[in-house]
Design an enzyme around this catalytic site. Structure first.
Site, short mmCIF file in Angstrom:
data_model
loop_
_atom_site.label_atom_id
_atom_site.label_comp_id
_atom_site.label_asym_id
_atom_site.label_seq_id
_atom_site.Cartn_x
_atom_site.Cartn_y
_atom_site.Cartn_z
N LYS A 225 -129.58 20.90 -0.96
CA LYS A 225 -128.99 21.36 -2.21
C LYS A 225 -128.90 20.23 -3.24
O LYS A 225 -129.28 20.39 -4.39
CB LYS A 225 -127.58 21.94 -1.97
CG LYS A 225 -127.55 23.09 -0.98
CD LYS A 225 -126.14 23.62 -0.75
CE LYS A 225 -125.18 22.63 -0.12
NZ LYS A 225 -125.52 22.22 1.25
N ARG B 299 -118.24 28.41 -1.58
CA ARG B 299 -118.46 28.23 -0.15
C ARG B 299 -117.69 29.24 0.68
O ARG B 299 -117.84 29.25 1.90
CB ARG B 299 -117.98 26.84 0.22
CG ARG B 299 -119.09 25.89 0.66
CD ARG B 299 -118.43 24.57 0.94
NE ARG B 299 -119.21 23.64 1.68
CZ ARG B 299 -119.94 22.66 1.15
NH1 ARG B 299 -120.08 22.57 -0.15
NH2 ARG B 299 -120.54 21.79 1.93
N ARG C 223 -129.60 10.39 6.11
CA ARG C 223 -129.15 10.53 4.73
C ARG C 223 -128.40 9.29 4.26
O ARG C 223 -127.56 8.75 4.95
CB ARG C 223 -128.26 11.77 4.56
CG ARG C 223 -127.59 11.83 3.19
CD ARG C 223 -127.25 13.22 2.74
NE ARG C 223 -126.16 13.82 3.47
CZ ARG C 223 -125.66 15.03 3.17
NH1 ARG C 223 -126.19 15.75 2.19
NH2 ARG C 223 -124.67 15.53 3.88
N ARG D 94 -122.52 8.61 4.64
CA ARG D 94 -121.28 9.39 4.58
C ARG D 94 -120.66 9.47 5.96
O ARG D 94 -121.33 9.77 6.93
CB ARG D 94 -121.57 10.80 4.04
CG ARG D 94 -121.52 10.89 2.53
CD ARG D 94 -122.05 12.21 2.02
NE ARG D 94 -121.43 13.38 2.64
CZ ARG D 94 -121.72 14.63 2.29
NH1 ARG D 94 -122.60 14.87 1.33
NH2 ARG D 94 -121.14 15.65 2.90
N ARG E 289 -119.44 21.09 10.66
CA ARG E 289 -119.74 21.62 9.32
C ARG E 289 -120.74 22.78 9.40
O ARG E 289 -120.66 23.73 8.61
CB ARG E 289 -120.26 20.50 8.42
CG ARG E 289 -119.13 19.54 8.02
CD ARG E 289 -119.65 18.18 7.59
NE ARG E 289 -120.53 18.26 6.46
CZ ARG E 289 -121.47 17.38 6.18
NH1 ARG E 289 -121.64 16.33 6.96
NH2 ARG E 289 -122.22 17.51 5.12
#
Ligand code: ADP
Ligand code: ADP
Ligand code: ZN
Length: 212
Positions: free
Chosen positions: A13, A88, A123, A156, A167
């Site tokens: 996203k 969400r 990431r 992160r 998640r």
């Protein structure tokens, strides 16, 4: 044009939002980035959100709705905006409708859970502007440095494998229902996210009927 990017954590996203910002000249609104910024600054919002985010849980709807309503009312959103990571929950989607926030297209970026973990361990995000990179699939020009703003890239905390699994569960339990919600309103567009970044971007532009 007002867009929502929907998809599991790691679906792409943020990456796609950055490309769309350049091509469509409208801003991206990432609630995740806004919350991380609030946490870094130590604001009230940041303090309230921290524990939920660290655990991979959702931040309460009322905190999210406040920041989104303020943001879409800013003058730079007049010609459109891209919501990344919001709504969400069904309650968030319904609240946006109730506030009269008009949505043209909801793009669901589809990636299997099995592919997500590898994306998350690689990431790296910009500590300042939130831009998203991957050590293999989308590396910055200079290692550890953001291409757009020159700040340091970080990993992160919530991208640790255990938190990513949490998640993903939250996504399937609370967010995936939004596909039905927007399909019934005739606004859902589905795109294959398990392809190159450029390929997915071309499919998104086609799905929203953008002429670029
Ligand atoms: P999200 O905002 O949905 O959580 P990101 O855009 O941050 O996802 O992407 C998650 C990770 O996967 C990042 O490291 C990003 O560089 C990488 N990524 C994004 N799109 C692709 C793709 N099509 N193929 C491979 N890796 C990708
Ligand atoms: P990702 O890009 O991996 O999907 P985000 O940066 O969008 O992750 O979100 C990180 C965390 O911020 C979420 O796990 C959640 O705790 C919080 N968060 C972000 N957006 C929302 C939202 N719309 N509603 C509730 N929590 C949110
Ligand atoms: Zn940056």
């Amino acid at each position: 044009m007002n867009l929502i990017l929907l998809g599991a954590p790691g679906a792409g996203k943020g990456t796609q939002a950055e490309l769309l910002v350049k091509k469509l000249s409208i801003p991206a609104i990432s609630t995740g980035n806004m919350l991380r910024e609030a946490m870094a600054k130590g604001t009230e919002l940041g303090k309230k959100a921290k524990q939920y985010m660290d655990e991979g849980a959702l931040v309460p709807d009322e905190l999210i709705l406040g920041i989104v309503a303020d943001r879409v009312a800013q003058p730079d959103c007049r010609d459109g905006f891209i919501l990344d990571g919001v709504p969400r929950t069904l309650a968030q989607a319904e609240a946006l409708e109730a506030k009269g926030v008009k949505i043209d297209h909801v793009v669901s970026i589809e990636v299997d859970d099995a592919e997500i973990e590898g994306r998350m361990t690689g990431r790296r995000v910009c500590s300042k502007c939130g831009a998203s990179y991957h050590v293999v699939a989308n590396p910055p020009k200079t290692e550890g440095i953001c291409d757009s703003c020159g700040s340091a890239l970080i990993t992160r905390k919530d991208d640790a494998p255990e938190t990513v699994r949490r998640r993903l569960k939250v996504y399937h339990a609370s967010t995936e229902v939004l596909k039905d919600f927007y399909a019934k309103l005739g606004r859902l567009r589905t795109v294959n996210g398990s392809q190159s970044i450029e390929g997915a971007n071309a499919d998104i532009l086609e799905a929203i009927g953008a002429q670029v």
